[in-house]
Scaffold this motif. Structure first.
Motif, PDB file in Angstrom:
ATOM      1  N   LYS A   1       0.860  -1.189   0.000  1.00 38.78           N
ATOM      2  CA  LYS A   1       0.000   0.000   0.000  1.00 38.78           C
ATOM      3  C   LYS A   1       0.895   1.237   0.000  1.00 38.78           C
ATOM      4  CE  LYS A   1      -3.844  -2.185   2.477  1.00 38.78           C
ATOM      5  NZ  LYS A   1      -4.752  -2.100   3.647  1.00 38.78           N
ATOM      6  N   ILE A   2       0.338   2.356  -0.427  1.00 37.44           N
ATOM      7  CA  ILE A   2       1.104   3.601  -0.511  1.00 37.44           C
ATOM      8  C   ILE A   2       0.577   4.572   0.547  1.00 37.44           C
ATOM      9  CG2 ILE A   2       1.662   5.604  -1.948  1.00 37.44           C
ATOM     10  CD1 ILE A   2       1.585   3.816  -4.357  1.00 37.44           C
ATOM     11  N   CYS A   3       1.508   5.187   1.292  1.00 37.48           N
ATOM     12  CA  CYS A   3       1.128   6.150   2.326  1.00 37.48           C
ATOM     13  C   CYS A   3       0.549   7.417   1.693  1.00 37.48           C
ATOM     14  CB  CYS A   3       2.342   6.514   3.184  1.00 37.48           C
ATOM     15  SG  CYS A   3       3.001   5.114   4.136  1.00 37.48           S
ATOM     16  N   VAL A   4      -0.439   7.973   2.360  1.00 38.01           N
ATOM     17  CA  VAL A   4      -1.109   9.181   1.870  1.00 38.01           C
ATOM     18  C   VAL A   4      -0.897  10.313   2.864  1.00 38.01           C
ATOM     19  CG1 VAL A   4      -3.292  10.212   1.154  1.00 38.01           C
ATOM     20  CG2 VAL A   4      -2.849   7.791   0.696  1.00 38.01           C
ATOM     21  N   GLU A   5      -0.399  11.424   2.370  1.00 38.90           N
ATOM     22  CA  GLU A   5      -0.175  12.610   3.195  1.00 38.90           C
ATOM     23  C   GLU A   5      -1.420  13.481   3.188  1.00 38.90           C
ATOM     24  OE1 GLU A   5       2.748  16.548   3.202  1.00 38.90           O
ATOM     25  OE2 GLU A   5       3.333  14.752   2.096  1.00 38.90           O
ATOM     26  N   ASN A   6      -1.843  13.876   4.389  1.00 41.66           N
ATOM     27  CA  ASN A   6      -2.985  14.774   4.549  1.00 41.66           C
ATOM     28  C   ASN A   6      -4.278  14.162   4.013  1.00 41.66           C
ATOM     29  OD1 ASN A   6      -4.015  17.200   5.547  1.00 41.66           O
ATOM     30  ND2 ASN A   6      -3.973  18.158   3.530  1.00 41.66           N
ATOM     31  N   GLY A   7      -4.407  12.827   4.107  1.00 47.17           N
ATOM     32  CA  GLY A   7      -5.609  12.164   3.624  1.00 47.17           C
ATOM     33  C   GLY A   7      -6.449  11.629   4.772  1.00 47.17           C
TER      34      GLY A   7
ATOM     35  N   PRO B   1      -5.922  15.009  -2.446  1.00 49.27           N
ATOM     36  CA  PRO B   1      -6.838  13.895  -2.682  1.00 49.27           C
ATOM     37  C   PRO B   1      -6.321  12.930  -3.745  1.00 49.27           C
ATOM     38  CG  PRO B   1      -7.596  15.829  -3.878  1.00 49.27           C
ATOM     39  CD  PRO B   1      -6.393  16.259  -3.087  1.00 49.27           C
ATOM     40  N   ILE B   2      -6.727  11.660  -3.620  1.00 49.00           N
ATOM     41  CA  ILE B   2      -6.405  10.625  -4.584  1.00 49.00           C
ATOM     42  C   ILE B   2      -7.710  10.116  -5.192  1.00 49.00           C
ATOM     43  CG2 ILE B   2      -5.369   8.352  -4.935  1.00 49.00           C
ATOM     44  CD1 ILE B   2      -3.358  10.483  -4.199  1.00 49.00           C
ATOM     45  N   ASN B   3      -7.757  10.021  -6.500  1.00 44.32           N
ATOM     46  CA  ASN B   3      -8.937   9.496  -7.179  1.00 44.32           C
ATOM     47  C   ASN B   3      -8.687   8.066  -7.636  1.00 44.32           C
ATOM     48  OD1 ASN B   3     -10.418  11.965  -7.025  1.00 44.32           O
ATOM     49  ND2 ASN B   3      -9.188  12.753  -8.724  1.00 44.32           N
TER      50      ASN B   3
ATOM     51  N   VAL C   1      -9.293   8.627  -1.960  1.00 45.10           N
ATOM     52  CA  VAL C   1      -8.890   9.078  -0.625  1.00 45.10           C
ATOM     53  C   VAL C   1      -9.050  10.595  -0.595  1.00 45.10           C
ATOM     54  CG1 VAL C   1      -7.062   9.212   1.093  1.00 45.10           C
ATOM     55  CG2 VAL C   1      -7.248   7.176  -0.345  1.00 45.10           C
ATOM     56  N   GLN C   2      -9.992  11.061   0.207  1.00 41.45           N
ATOM     57  CA  GLN C   2     -10.274  12.486   0.276  1.00 41.45           C
ATOM     58  C   GLN C   2      -9.244  13.201   1.160  1.00 41.45           C
ATOM     59  OE1 GLN C   2     -12.582  13.777  -1.651  1.00 41.45           O
ATOM     60  NE2 GLN C   2     -13.137  11.729  -2.359  1.00 41.45           N
TER      61      GLN C   2
ATOM     62  N   VAL D   1      -8.461  18.703  13.460  1.00 42.57           N
ATOM     63  CA  VAL D   1      -8.677  18.972  14.878  1.00 42.57           C
ATOM     64  C   VAL D   1      -8.774  17.667  15.660  1.00 42.57           C
ATOM     65  CG1 VAL D   1     -10.301  19.932  16.561  1.00 42.57           C
ATOM     66  CG2 VAL D   1      -9.761  21.200  14.478  1.00 42.57           C
ATOM     67  N   ASN D   2      -9.488  16.694  15.084  1.00 48.80           N
ATOM     68  CA  ASN D   2      -9.609  15.398  15.759  1.00 48.80           C
ATOM     69  C   ASN D   2      -8.249  14.729  15.926  1.00 48.80           C
ATOM     70  OD1 ASN D   2     -12.388  15.537  16.040  1.00 48.80           O
ATOM     71  ND2 ASN D   2     -12.775  14.557  14.056  1.00 48.80           N
ATOM     72  N   ASP D   3      -7.399  14.847  14.904  1.00 48.78           N
ATOM     73  CA  ASP D   3      -6.050  14.288  15.006  1.00 48.78           C
ATOM     74  C   ASP D   3      -5.277  14.943  16.136  1.00 48.78           C
ATOM     75  OD1 ASP D   3      -6.560  12.619  12.902  1.00 48.78           O
ATOM     76  OD2 ASP D   3      -5.531  13.837  11.404  1.00 48.78           O
TER      77      ASP D   3
END
Length: 266
Positions: free
Chosen positions: A120-126, A164-166, A194-195, A203-205
């Protein structure tokens, strides 16, 4: 014959070609209501199992010719016959070539396009930390039956991508090497959307990150909020809710980044 193979190989990439190439009989209607029935000159369409395309030809110099293709068990072969003495022989020799190919060769599946890759590929800010990936097309190794061929599968993908990733985005390539030589490759595609994280997600993070520090010291949260307010990165609003006065805090985007820096002081 090699040039013909390359041309035909490119032709059969177009799937709609097979809507017409494997028609055995067809009728042409004339304006006066008459019909003319015509048959495919490639007789193997009807008589050879798996043959679904081809083109016959004849010139005095080239003789009787046939370029044809057949597919069995996921393996497709192309045959080219040039300068056969008659039409019957060109069909027989094409059948013999197909028989030899299907009897002695196979397509070994190396990468399946209908299954997610293990990596799998890591997603930044997703909203998801990783995105599942898949090969855009299946990769095979064409070789003799019972032949052992050294193969290396190399995943050349981005280590990290930004949201985002489509679904369907190209994120790299899968390459197949044998004895150090590249023999096949295909694109790596995102298998899902991935939105990008929204303000509330960030904020939740931060709240999750702050929890262990708040347990250790109740004054820590007050100190953080005060620093942000002093830097004009925090606004506080008081409002009545359910008969009680409550405080609502709004942290700016820059404030969210600054909290990460504050961690070093905690």
């Amino acid at each position: 014959s090699k040039d013909i193979v390359m041309i035909f190989k490119d032709l059969i990439k177009h799937k709609n070609y097979f809507d017409y190439s494997n028609i055995w009989l067809s009728k042409i209607e004339h304006k006066d209501g008459r019909y003319t029935e015509i048959s495919n000159t490639n007789k193997l369409i009807r008589y050879y199992e798996g043959c679904d395309s081809g083109k016959t030809g004849y010139t005095s110099e080239a003789g009787h010719c046939l370029t044809a293709s057949a597919k069995r068990n996921g393996m497709r072969l192309i045959s080219v016959i040039i300068d056969a003495p008659n039409s019957k022989i060109r069909f027989k020799e094409t059948s013999d070539l197909f028989n030899f190919g299907f009897d002695n060769y196979t397509n070994k599946l190396l990468v399946a396009s209908d299954q997610p890759l293990q990596e799998k590929i890591c997603v930044e800010n997703g909203k998801k930390e990783q995105v599942e990936i898949v090969a855009s097309s299946s990769l095979y190794l064409f070789c003799q039956r019972n032949q052992t061929v050294p193969v290396e599968i190399v995943l050349n993908a981005h280590k990290k991508v930004k949201a985002p990733i489509n679904k369907g985005d190209i994120l790299g390539k899968i390459e197949i090497y044998s004895n150090g030589k590249l023999i096949n490759y295909t694109d790596i595609l995102a298998l899902e959307d991935v939105q990008m994280k929204e303000y509330g997600d960030k904020v939740n993070d931060i709240i999750k990150d702050l929890k262990p520090y708040i347990v250790l010291s109740e004054s820590t949260l007050y100190t953080i909020l005060k620093r942000l307010e002093t830097a004009n990165m925090l606004t506080v609003r008081t409002a009545e809710h359910g008969g009680r006065l409550r405080k609502y805090y709004h942290i700016t985007e820059e404030g969210l980044k600054r909290i990460e820096e504050f961690k070093d002081d905690w």
